[in-house]
Motif scaffolding. Structure first.
Motif, PDB file in Angstrom:
ATOM      1  N   GLY A  91       0.812  -1.194  -0.025  1.00 35.50           N
ATOM      2  CA  GLY A  91       0.117  -0.011   0.294  1.00 35.50           C
ATOM      3  C   GLY A  91       0.740   1.265   0.045  1.00 35.50           C
ATOM      4  N   GLU A  92       0.282   2.459  -0.452  1.00 37.27           N
ATOM      5  CA  GLU A  92       1.069   3.580  -0.413  1.00 37.27           C
ATOM      6  C   GLU A  92       0.493   4.593   0.392  1.00 37.27           C
ATOM      7  OE1 GLU A  92       0.743   5.003  -4.531  1.00 37.27           O
ATOM      8  OE2 GLU A  92       1.358   3.058  -5.439  1.00 37.27           O
ATOM      9  N   GLY A  93       1.522   5.205   1.150  1.00 39.19           N
ATOM     10  CA  GLY A  93       1.234   6.151   2.052  1.00 39.19           C
ATOM     11  C   GLY A  93       1.015   5.543   3.441  1.00 39.19           C
ATOM     12  N   ALA A  94       0.754   6.478   4.417  1.00 37.07           N
ATOM     13  CA  ALA A  94       0.244   6.338   5.715  1.00 37.07           C
ATOM     14  C   ALA A  94      -0.794   5.296   5.830  1.00 37.07           C
ATOM     15  CB  ALA A  94       0.279   7.436   6.601  1.00 37.07           C
ATOM     16  N   ALA A  95      -0.694   4.291   6.584  1.00 35.46           N
ATOM     17  CA  ALA A  95      -1.850   3.297   6.801  1.00 35.46           C
ATOM     18  C   ALA A  95      -2.441   3.621   8.202  1.00 35.46           C
ATOM     19  CB  ALA A  95      -1.412   1.895   6.655  1.00 35.46           C
ATOM     20  N   THR A  96      -3.773   3.502   8.218  1.00 36.58           N
ATOM     21  CA  THR A  96      -4.604   3.560   9.285  1.00 36.58           C
ATOM     22  C   THR A  96      -5.167   2.275   9.464  1.00 36.58           C
ATOM     23  OG1 THR A  96      -5.276   6.140   9.188  1.00 36.58           O
ATOM     24  CG2 THR A  96      -6.504   4.546  10.535  1.00 36.58           C
ATOM     25  N   ILE A  97      -4.709   1.676  10.540  1.00 39.53           N
ATOM     26  CA  ILE A  97      -5.274   0.146  11.029  1.00 39.53           C
ATOM     27  C   ILE A  97      -6.389   0.126  11.886  1.00 39.53           C
ATOM     28  CG2 ILE A  97      -4.336  -2.080  11.520  1.00 39.53           C
ATOM     29  CD1 ILE A  97      -1.670  -0.840  10.501  1.00 39.53           C
ATOM     30  N   ALA A  98      -7.284  -0.687  11.687  1.00 38.30           N
ATOM     31  CA  ALA A  98      -8.546  -0.848  12.806  1.00 38.30           C
ATOM     32  C   ALA A  98      -8.563  -2.378  12.958  1.00 38.30           C
ATOM     33  CB  ALA A  98      -9.934  -0.164  12.376  1.00 38.30           C
ATOM     34  N   THR A  99      -8.748  -2.809  14.204  1.00 44.39           N
ATOM     35  CA  THR A  99      -8.941  -4.189  14.706  1.00 44.39           C
ATOM     36  C   THR A  99     -10.144  -4.490  15.419  1.00 44.39           C
ATOM     37  OG1 THR A  99      -7.555  -4.094  16.378  1.00 44.39           O
ATOM     38  CG2 THR A  99      -6.311  -4.260  14.520  1.00 44.39           C
ATOM     39  N   THR A 100     -10.349  -5.396  15.901  1.00 43.18           N
ATOM     40  CA  THR A 100     -11.439  -5.881  16.626  1.00 43.18           C
ATOM     41  C   THR A 100     -10.788  -6.383  17.935  1.00 43.18           C
ATOM     42  OG1 THR A 100     -11.958  -8.149  16.169  1.00 43.18           O
ATOM     43  CG2 THR A 100     -12.769  -6.418  14.783  1.00 43.18           C
ATOM     44  N   ASN A 101     -11.608  -6.946  18.871  1.00 39.69           N
ATOM     45  CA  ASN A 101     -11.045  -7.353  20.084  1.00 39.69           C
ATOM     46  C   ASN A 101     -10.883  -8.891  20.096  1.00 39.69           C
ATOM     47  OD1 ASN A 101     -10.875  -4.934  21.413  1.00 39.69           O
ATOM     48  ND2 ASN A 101     -12.986  -5.053  22.177  1.00 39.69           N
ATOM     49  N   GLU A 154      -9.002  -2.135  27.661  1.00 38.71           N
ATOM     50  CA  GLU A 154      -9.304  -2.891  26.577  1.00 38.71           C
ATOM     51  C   GLU A 154     -10.864  -3.261  26.667  1.00 38.71           C
ATOM     52  OE1 GLU A 154      -8.358  -7.047  24.834  1.00 38.71           O
ATOM     53  OE2 GLU A 154      -6.645  -5.866  24.794  1.00 38.71           O
ATOM     54  N   GLY A 155     -11.726  -3.008  25.715  1.00 35.67           N
ATOM     55  CA  GLY A 155     -13.049  -3.356  25.526  1.00 35.67           C
ATOM     56  C   GLY A 155     -14.014  -2.704  26.483  1.00 35.67           C
ATOM     57  N   ARG A 156     -13.731  -2.148  27.371  1.00 33.00           N
ATOM     58  CA  ARG A 156     -14.615  -1.267  28.159  1.00 33.00           C
ATOM     59  C   ARG A 156     -15.494  -0.230  27.463  1.00 33.00           C
ATOM     60  NH1 ARG A 156     -16.538  -3.585  31.899  1.00 33.00           N
ATOM     61  NH2 ARG A 156     -16.984  -1.658  33.080  1.00 33.00           N
TER      62      ARG A 156
END
Length: 408
Positions: free
Chosen positions: A132-142, A277-279
């Motif tokens: 991928g190109e450029g800054a990566a924003t990453i989103a995850t779950t629990n 985490e998770g609260r």
């Protein structure tokens, strides 16, 4: 989403005993995991009786290693290209590089089964890269063995949803890759769906619902300048200019609720969120004007005054209502999350790091807080419920590196 990133370098014999699970929550996981998902088990992994807590590190030159906090052993995992940033979900490390995102599997994780937990250990591994190109924003779950992981690349505009179950089997599988107008956006997994930001003239304007197969669901919500996302037990939070979106799955359908900022507010919007985490309650800075608290159960914002210039805040969301803040002068403040009163504070533990332009990471656990001191080459364990007492401090032997708390 888990984003407990600690910026410090590991000494070979560094030992930290971190607190285990949180108290039993009242809400079911918002990300779609249940008993039929196998309780987080993966072929080749051993289920064990306690959390396999560890610190997985990436040095500036890309060397990856794992420190087991139970027996103090250190495992060399391998090498990746030099990293410029990192996000973690508590099992995987997603390291930003010049060409994309490298993924490291720490091999330790916890499965949240609402009224109890399951703990696993497997061999750590370098899984490979997502281009991928450029800054990566990453989103995850629990959950680290089901659902998806979202990557949004700012320069190319690519929106990528990874199959997290495939990651747990050592494979990188893209469920979809959508071309968009380049912008600093988000791809937020929600159960078997994802919310993907869309832009106009380089600025995010809306989020659109997609299935895991990349088919649009027809759901579209306005969200100007989206920034900041985190998953609580209630749902996935997305920050917008005028408030937040709260996404969850009900009866196999993606649902989104809007939680606007209080009428008449002039404080800047939160640009990131953090919590234990998770609260259900999360915290974010309202620029230099205060602290935003979002209670995702009550769908309500609270604006607290800043007792000092702050670099970071995180909500503990415990029975005593603790809120932790890192002041710009290097102190950790223990605050009351109802009125913002300072209950206790440490000495300036990370003044040199902040003066050097490095923002240390402050992690809230059930009983302790953990503060990285990169320039000072220390890690502090703080008993925030006991007058911000420094329970332990550990020296580190080398220059700062990206480190994630894993196994929980």
């Amino acid at each position: 989403m888990r984003s407990h990133i600690t910026l410090f370098a590991l000494a070979g014999a560094l030992t930290v005993s971190l607190a285990g699970c949180s108290t039993t929550p009242a809400d079911p996981p918002a990300t779609g995991g249940a008993a039929e998902d196998g309780h987080g088990a993966v072929a080749g992994a051993a289920e064990v009786a306690e959390p396999q807590l560890g610190l997985t590190s990436i040095t500036p030159d890309g060397t990856v290693s794992h420190l087991d906090l139970l027996d103090e052993s250190v495992t060399d995992i391998g090498e990746i290209p030099p990293a410029t940033g990192m996000t973690t979900d508590g099992r995987y490390l997603f390291a930003q590089t010049d060409t994309g995102v490298e993924i490291v599997d720490s091999g330790v994780w916890t499965w949240d089964h609402v009224d109890h937990f399951h703990y696993y250990r497997a061999e750590p591994a370098l899984l490979g890269s997502v281009p991928g190109e450029g800054a990566a924003t990453i989103a995850t779950t629990n959950l680290s063995t089901t659902g998806g992981t979202g990557l949004s690349f700012a320069d190319s505009g690519d929106a990528v949803l990874l199959d997290t179950e495939a990651l747990s089997k050592g494979e990188i599988s893209e469920l979809f890759r959508i071309e968009r107008e380049p912008h600093s956006g988000l791809v937020v997994p929600v159960g078997s769906f994802a919310l993907v930001s869309e832009a106009s003239d380089g600025v995010g304007t809306t989020v659109v619902g997609y299935t895991a197969e990349g088919e649009a669901t027809g759901l579209e919500e306005a969200c100007v300048d989206p920034a900041g996302t985190i998953t609580t037990r209630v749902g996935a939070v997305i920050g917008c200019e005028d408030g937040a979106l709260l996404a969850h799955v009900d009866d196999d359908e993606l649902q989104v609720e809007r939680i606007p900022y209080p009428a008449g507010t002039t404080a800047p919007p939160a640009r990131s969120f953090d919590n234990r985490e998770g609260r259900p309650t999360v915290a974010g800075l309202a620029g230099s004007e205060g602290i935003w608290l979002l209670d995702t159960r009550e769908r309500a914002w609270t604006l607290l005054p800043s007792p000092a210039p702050l670099a970071h805040v995180t909500a503990v969301d415990d029975e005593d209502g603790h809120l932790l803040a890192l002041a710009r002068d290097g102190r950790v403040l223990v605050m009351d999350d109802e009125n913002g009163a300072v209950l206790a504070e440490t000495a300036p533990l990370v003044a040199d790091s902040l003066a050097a332009g490095v923002i240390p990471t402050l992690i809230a656990d059930q009983h302790r807080a953990y503060l990285s001191a990169p320039t000072e080459r220390r890690l502090h364990e703080i008993d925030y419920a006991d007058g911000a007492r420094i329970a332990r401090s550990f020296e580190t032997a080398t220059e700062p590196a990206f480190v994630a708390e894993t196994g929980r």
